[in-house]
Design an enzyme around this catalytic site. Structure first.
Site, PDB file in Angstrom:
ATOM      1  N   SER A 143       0.860  -1.196   0.000  1.00  0.00           N
ATOM      2  CA  SER A 143       0.000   0.000   0.000  1.00  0.00           C
ATOM      3  C   SER A 143       0.893   1.242   0.000  1.00  0.00           C
ATOM      4  CB  SER A 143      -0.860  -0.014   1.277  1.00  0.00           C
ATOM      5  OG  SER A 143      -1.457   1.244   1.512  1.00  0.00           O
ATOM      6  N   TYR A 156      -3.949  -0.586   9.894  1.00  0.00           N
ATOM      7  CA  TYR A 156      -3.706  -0.815   8.462  1.00  0.00           C
ATOM      8  C   TYR A 156      -2.278  -0.384   8.108  1.00  0.00           C
ATOM      9  CZ  TYR A 156      -4.623  -0.812   3.411  1.00  0.00           C
ATOM     10  OH  TYR A 156      -4.583  -1.062   2.058  1.00  0.00           O
TER      11      TYR A 156
END
Ligand code: NAP
Length: 251
Positions: A143, A156
């Site tokens: 990510s 996350y």
């Protein structure tokens, strides 16, 4: 004519492929010639049909990846259905949003377990088979938050930063055994995962203003990078985190 990107005769396992980036990767791998098993908790009806439309074999493995419980079974079912496992794409992932000061332990554990712990142990199970055959490709979905802190997504960010580190750690141990471990770091891609951001007018505008390509990415934008990393064209690429982000990180 063969190309270094040809995946004919190869088999792939993609997690979380019923939708979004996982679906686009599974379809791209099948279009490049691979038979594909998909593992996840929701019925991947559309994905299976798209893989078969590419003329390749499609296999569904129902599994909840929030724990490591199904990991050995997933690899076993892939091997018995497809004969071997050449390519693993660790795509399944979740996100929980809350202010760091209010973030719960439940939201922390859920994200770390799915995005990081299962990713490692599924890679380990796949690597055992890949080491025995002397070759394999493992592709982790990282990510922008492998590189940046993000806002209101502490677990996350921790998980995806961990995915970046694990990608390098696994590459270091397994490169000499013929396994290429790499990651793709998608930028801002229009999927269920980013529905809340897309709907937030303010954040959506801030995000768009920073993307040099001038648009959100589409799940299909990730497929070509996955084919590259899964193919012999990437045989000397190890421990790399490939940003596919419309230039976000370059800004
Ligand atoms: P998505 O549409 O929400 O897809 C996530 C996938 O993971 C779905 O197939 C989902 O299945 C599966 N999954 C989640 N928890 C699972 C579990 N416990 N067991 C089995 N499967 C599970 O989002 P996406 O954007 O395509 O995300 C795919 C990956 O890309 C994720 O790792 C995400 O973090 C990463 N990523 C996305 C973006 C972006 O901008 N969209 C950016 C960077 C990285 P269900 O449908 O059953 O929930």
């Amino acid at each position: 004519m063969t190309t270094p990107f040809d995946l004919s005769g190869k088999t792939a396992l993609v997690t979380g492929a019923n939708t979004g980036i996982g679906q686009a990767i599974a379809v791209a791998l099948s279009k490049a010639g691979a038979d594909v098993a998909v593992a996840g908790r929701s019925a991947p009806t559309e994905t299976l049909a798209l893989i078969e439309a590419s003329g390749r074999k499609a296999v569904n493995i129902t599994a909840d990846l929030s724990s490591t419980e199904p990991v050995a079974r997933i690899v076993d079912e892939t091997l018995s259905a497809l004969g071997r496992l050449d390519i693993l794409v660790n795509n399944a992932g979740i996100i929980r949003r809350n202010d760091a000061v209010d973030f719960t332990e439940e939201d922390w554990d859920a994200v770390i377990d799915t995005n990081l712990k299962t990713l490692f142990f599924l890679s380990q199970a796949a690597a055992k088979s890949m080491i025995a055959q002397g070759a394999g490709k493992i592709i982790n979905i990282a990510s922008m938050l492998t590189f940046q802190g993000g806002i209101r997504v502490p677990s996350y960010t921790a998980s995806k930063s961990g995915v970046g580190g694990l990608t390098k750690a696994m590459a270091n141990e397994w490169a000499a055994k013929g396994i290429n471990v790499n990651a793709i770091a998608p930028g801002y891609i229009e999927t269920n995962n980013t529905a809340a951001l897309q709907a937030d007018e303010n954040r959506n505008r801030q995000i768009m203003e920073r993307i040099p390509a001038g648009r959100w990415g589409k799940a299909e934008d990730i497929g070509g990078a996955a084919v590259f990393l899964a193919s012999s064209a990437a045989d000397y690429v190890n421990g790399h985190i490939l940003a596919v982000d419309g230039g976000w990180l370059a800004r």
